[in-house]
Design an enzyme around this catalytic site. Structure first.
Site, PDB file in Angstrom:
ATOM      1  N   LYS A   1       0.745  -1.125   0.075  1.00 51.50           N
ATOM      2  CA  LYS A   1      -0.079   0.102  -0.148  1.00 51.50           C
ATOM      3  C   LYS A   1       0.862   1.268   0.035  1.00 51.50           C
ATOM      4  O   LYS A   1       1.812   1.390   0.793  1.00 51.50           O
ATOM      5  CB  LYS A   1      -0.845  -0.144   1.104  1.00 51.50           C
TER       6      LYS A   1
HETATM    7  C1  R5P Z   1      -2.393   4.960   7.891  1.00 47.90           C
HETATM    8  O1  R5P Z   1      -1.442   4.631   8.339  1.00 47.90           O
HETATM    9  C2  R5P Z   1      -3.376   4.166   7.852  1.00 47.90           C
HETATM   10  O2  R5P Z   1      -2.982   2.913   7.440  1.00 47.90           O
HETATM   11  C3  R5P Z   1      -4.537   4.410   6.661  1.00 47.90           C
HETATM   12  O3  R5P Z   1      -5.180   3.036   6.546  1.00 47.90           O
HETATM   13  C4  R5P Z   1      -4.244   4.960   5.458  1.00 47.90           C
HETATM   14  O4  R5P Z   1      -3.691   5.977   5.627  1.00 47.90           O
HETATM   15  C5  R5P Z   1      -5.495   4.775   4.153  1.00 47.90           C
HETATM   16  O5  R5P Z   1      -6.336   5.886   4.667  1.00 47.90           O
HETATM   17  P1  R5P Z   1      -6.536   7.169   4.146  1.00 47.90           P
HETATM   18  O6  R5P Z   1      -6.963   6.878   2.862  1.00 47.90           O
HETATM   19  O7  R5P Z   1      -7.243   7.890   5.125  1.00 47.90           O
HETATM   20  O8  R5P Z   1      -5.155   7.748   3.936  1.00 47.90           O
END
Ligand code: R5P
Length: 261
Positions: A173
């Site tokens: 990710k």
């Molecule tokens: C952050 O470390 C978290 O893993 C979140 O899941 C990630 O940032 C994704 O969420 P967003 O779309 O709010 O950035």
């Protein structure tokens, strides 16, 4: 690839189109009661039918999510620091693989902070988690977390994504950036993009569209969905972009011009 690992991965990244809309609600593990997630159960329950998987911590899973709902779980298993600290990179593994299995996790997720002073700790933790996961057929999603001082450009994100994949992550990710094709073409495992801070709906749909156009497997999006004024509409629009290939404007019009509770 081992049957169990492959089977769990296919629950997250749908084999029909090799795409996924992951709903990320794990922010509280370092941000506490994040805006939009004060009442997790109330906020998230209406979104679950539209999410391919749910990324969250064990505390929220056990206390706020109905165990009878069939949704693949990507369990956040790293943490140890909070937004009160300047340096967020000082993370360790916070959940045993035994507990992840008890919770019927389809994957476990951990952040690495390449370039930070805790770079080695994160990468070694990832390696240990992959070894543990391989023992039981549980895939690991590595989050290429970005500290305040680090650039979110293709050079840095392809470096950290590739390191995550080389260390054994089954999914990476990361963040969308210019020249994102470079991040995708140099990473040998599926990549999903985080949504990042809340922006306009059309901007977030644009991000999802561009990411999948460059070859991403989809999104692992949080704030741009649950902080949206109409979260159900937003997740439906994200699905239309990721799974149906609709252009951002088309997806927006398709769901925002009809009445959704
Ligand atoms: C952050 O470390 C978290 O893993 C979140 O899941 C990630 O940032 C994704 O969420 P967003 O779309 O709010 O950035």
């Amino acid at each position: 690839m081992d049957y169990g690992l492959k089977n769990r991965l296919s629950r997250i990244i749908k084999p029909e189109d090799n795409r996924t809309v992951m709903l990320a609600i794990d922010h509280g593990y370092f941000m506490g009661p994040t805006s939009g997630l004060e009442d997790v159960k109330g906020a998230i329950t209406p979104l679950l039918p539209y999410a391919d998987s749910l990324m969250l911590t064990r505390g929220i899973l056990r206390n706020q999510i109905d165990a009878r709902i069939d949704i693949p779980i990507v369990l956040r298993v790293s943490g140890g620091t909070s937004i009160l600290k300047d340096d967020l990179s000082d993370e360790d593994i916070t959940v045993s693989m035994e507990d992840a299995i008890r919770l019927n996790a389809s994957a476990v997720a951990l952040s690495i902070f390449v370039g930070s002073k805790n770079e080695k700790q994160g990468i070694i933790n990832l390696a240990k988690l992959v070894d543990e996961g391989n023992r039981y057929g549980i895939p690991v999603l590595a989050v290429t977390a970005v500290g305040r001082e680090m650039a979110r450009d293709a050079r840095y994100l392809s470096l950290s994504s590739r390191i995550a994949a080389e260390t054994g992550a089954s999914i990476v990710k990361t963040y969308y950036c210019d020249d994102f094709e470079k991040v995708i073409s140099t990473c040998p495992v599926p990549v999903v993009v985080a949504g990042g801070k809340k922006t306009g709906e059309k901007e977030a749909l644009e991000l999802a569209y561009n990411a999948v156009k460059c070859g991403a497997a989809g999104v692992d999006m949080g704030r741009n969905i649950f902080q949206s004024e109409r979260p159900v509409n937003m997740i439906k629009a994200v699905r239309a972009v990721v799974h149906e290939g609709l252009a951002p404007e088309e997806a927006y019009n398709a769901v925002y011009n009809v009445d959704t509770p």
